[in-house]
Scaffold this motif. Structure first.
Motif, PDB file in Angstrom:
ATOM      1  N   LYS A  76      20.711   7.824 -51.616  1.00  0.00           N
ATOM      2  CA  LYS A  76      20.384   9.821 -51.766  1.00  0.00           C
ATOM      3  C   LYS A  76      21.321  10.502 -51.797  1.00  0.00           C
ATOM      4  N   PHE A  83      10.973  15.052 -51.270  1.00  0.00           N
ATOM      5  CA  PHE A  83      11.024  13.463 -50.959  1.00  0.00           C
ATOM      6  C   PHE A  83       9.957  13.222 -52.552  1.00  0.00           C
ATOM      7  N   THR A  84       9.311  14.003 -53.138  1.00  0.00           N
ATOM      8  CA  THR A  84       8.335  13.954 -54.227  1.00  0.00           C
ATOM      9  C   THR A  84       9.342  13.499 -55.625  1.00  0.00           C
ATOM     10  N   ARG A 127       5.307  14.045 -40.624  1.00  0.00           N
ATOM     11  CA  ARG A 127       4.359  12.907 -41.496  1.00  0.00           C
ATOM     12  C   ARG A 127       5.579  11.548 -41.883  1.00  0.00           C
ATOM     13  N   ARG A 129       6.293   9.499 -44.607  1.00  0.00           N
ATOM     14  CA  ARG A 129       6.417   9.253 -45.735  1.00  0.00           C
ATOM     15  C   ARG A 129       6.636   8.549 -46.537  1.00  0.00           C
ATOM     16  N   GLU A 139       9.343  11.982 -40.823  1.00  0.00           N
ATOM     17  CA  GLU A 139       9.510  13.746 -41.459  1.00  0.00           C
ATOM     18  C   GLU A 139       8.766  14.639 -40.540  1.00  0.00           C
ATOM     19  N   SER A 158       3.299  18.594 -52.144  1.00  0.00           N
ATOM     20  CA  SER A 158       4.699  18.548 -52.254  1.00  0.00           C
ATOM     21  C   SER A 158       5.200  20.031 -51.491  1.00  0.00           C
ATOM     22  N   LEU A 159       5.987  19.839 -50.218  1.00  0.00           N
ATOM     23  CA  LEU A 159       6.090  20.602 -49.766  1.00  0.00           C
ATOM     24  C   LEU A 159       6.936  21.320 -50.864  1.00  0.00           C
ATOM     25  N   TYR A 160       7.664  21.197 -51.021  1.00  0.00           N
ATOM     26  CA  TYR A 160       8.635  21.823 -52.209  1.00  0.00           C
ATOM     27  C   TYR A 160       7.775  22.885 -52.993  1.00  0.00           C
ATOM     28  N   ARG A 203      18.831  18.767 -42.062  1.00  0.00           N
ATOM     29  CA  ARG A 203      18.482  19.364 -43.215  1.00  0.00           C
ATOM     30  C   ARG A 203      18.330  20.940 -42.974  1.00  0.00           C
ATOM     31  N   GLU A 214      13.491  26.050 -43.294  1.00  0.00           N
ATOM     32  CA  GLU A 214      13.068  24.847 -43.619  1.00  0.00           C
ATOM     33  C   GLU A 214      13.766  24.175 -42.441  1.00  0.00           C
TER      34      GLU A 214
HETATM   35  C1  16G Z   1      13.537  16.049 -48.086  1.00  0.00           C
HETATM   36  C2  16G Z   1      13.688  16.720 -47.830  1.00  0.00           C
HETATM   37  C3  16G Z   1      13.819  17.654 -46.535  1.00  0.00           C
HETATM   38  C4  16G Z   1      11.862  17.944 -47.202  1.00  0.00           C
HETATM   39  C5  16G Z   1      11.530  17.434 -48.251  1.00  0.00           C
HETATM   40  C6  16G Z   1       9.954  18.125 -48.797  1.00  0.00           C
HETATM   41  C7  16G Z   1      15.961  15.557 -47.164  1.00  0.00           C
HETATM   42  C8  16G Z   1      16.875  14.796 -46.397  1.00  0.00           C
HETATM   43  N1  16G Z   1      15.000  16.187 -46.737  1.00  0.00           N
HETATM   44  O1  16G Z   1      12.421  14.418 -47.609  1.00  0.00           O
HETATM   45  O2  16G Z   1      13.770  18.576 -46.083  1.00  0.00           O
HETATM   46  O3  16G Z   1      10.893  18.923 -46.416  1.00  0.00           O
HETATM   47  O4  16G Z   1      11.818  16.758 -49.055  1.00  0.00           O
HETATM   48  O5  16G Z   1       9.394  16.955 -49.027  1.00  0.00           O
HETATM   49  O6  16G Z   1      15.760  15.095 -48.848  1.00  0.00           O
HETATM   50  P1  16G Z   1       8.247  17.104 -50.373  1.00  0.00           P
HETATM   51  O7  16G Z   1       8.172  18.705 -51.280  1.00  0.00           O
HETATM   52  O8  16G Z   1       7.779  15.583 -51.097  1.00  0.00           O
HETATM   53  O9  16G Z   1       6.734  17.495 -49.387  1.00  0.00           O
END
Ligand code: 16G
Length: 238
Positions: A76, A83-84, A127, A129, A139, A158-160, A203, A214
């Motif tokens: 990392k 993560f995605t 989740r 992952r 996570e 993806s959450l982001y 984070r 978050e």
């Molecule tokens: C990563 C982030 C986490 C976030 C996630 C969203 C780190 C240390 N943490 O795991 O904070 O909630 O990604 O992932 O990198 P997503 O968009 O794939 O769901």
């Protein structure tokens, strides 16, 4: 052909060389050698190496060269990614197993991190992952309810990406990294022997306008993850 395509092509060739002929910590050919092997400019070689560093395939030692990273390990970096994104950038297929999705009241500790009143409503998402169906991390994420209410949370996405769609593009995050021993349940979920350790990252992420969106706690398998960061002396120090 544009530079973008060129450096990606060079990165792919270097990846093949790593997989077929090099071992962990072996040196890559020098920049100059890579320029002549691939018939490209220094800039293109540098862009290809930077991509491989991002992927955790190789690491640089300043003034010395570029070396092959641990195979099967994910490194990392300090880039703010999800993560995605981490997994897709490395050519793996991300997926998640949802362990819990609920509306909860923030404990004092969670409220402080999210900068909301104690007892305030949050969306909690736990989740497992996975990358190519292999468990990688556990996570646990808390979001203020008005940022993403449970009813609007899409568990498969993806959450982001969902936060960005709602106008909460994550801009920066404060992170704390430490080692942690996993309990038996977590070891089972991550498919590691009982008593294994994890790389634990907390984070707190915010938008460009400083809104905290978050608080995430991620336990990465210690046998698959490392954390790569460049350090430098302050100006004026020698
Ligand atoms: C990563 C982030 C986490 C976030 C996630 C969203 C780190 C240390 N943490 O795991 O904070 O909630 O990604 O992932 O990198 P997503 O968009 O794939 O769901």
């Amino acid at each position: 052909m544009t530079n973008v395509h060129k450096y990606e092509r060079v990165a792919a060739k270097i990846r093949e060389t790593i997989d077929s002929t090099l071992s962990e910590n072996d040196a890559l050919p020098s920049e100059r050698e890579l320029m002549s092997i691939h018939g490209v400019s220094r800039l293109t070689v540098r862009a290809a190496i930077a991509k491989l560093v991002d992927e955790g395939r190789v690491y640089n030692i300043q003034g010395s060269g570029t070396y092959v990273g641990s195979k099967g390990m994910f490194s990392k970096t300090l880039k703010l990614t999800s993560f995605t994104e981490d997994m897709t950038n490395r050519g793996h297929v991300p997926s998640s197993r949802v362990l819990q999705a609920a509306r909860v009241s923030a404990t004092d500790a969670i409220a402080r991190r999210l900068n909301i009143p104690a007892g305030g409503a949050c969306t909690r998402l736990r989740r497992l992952r996975l990358a190519d169906d292999d468990p990688m991390a556990l996570e646990d994420v808390y979001l203020p309810e008005d940022v993403l209410p449970l009813e609007e949370l899409n568990l498969g996405r993806s959450l982001y990406a969902q936060l960005a769609d709602r106008g909460f593009q994550i801009h920066r995050a404060e992170q704390q990294v430490r080692a942690m021993l996993l309990d038996d349940e977590s070891c089972g979920l991550l498919a590691v022997p009982a008593g294994s350790a994890a790389l634990f990252i907390e984070r707190i992420s915010s938008t460009r306008r400083g809104r905290i969106v978050e608080f995430a706690r991620t336990m990465y398998r210690a046998d698959r993850y490392s954390f790569q960061l460049g350090v430098a002396r302050e100006n004026g120090e020698s």
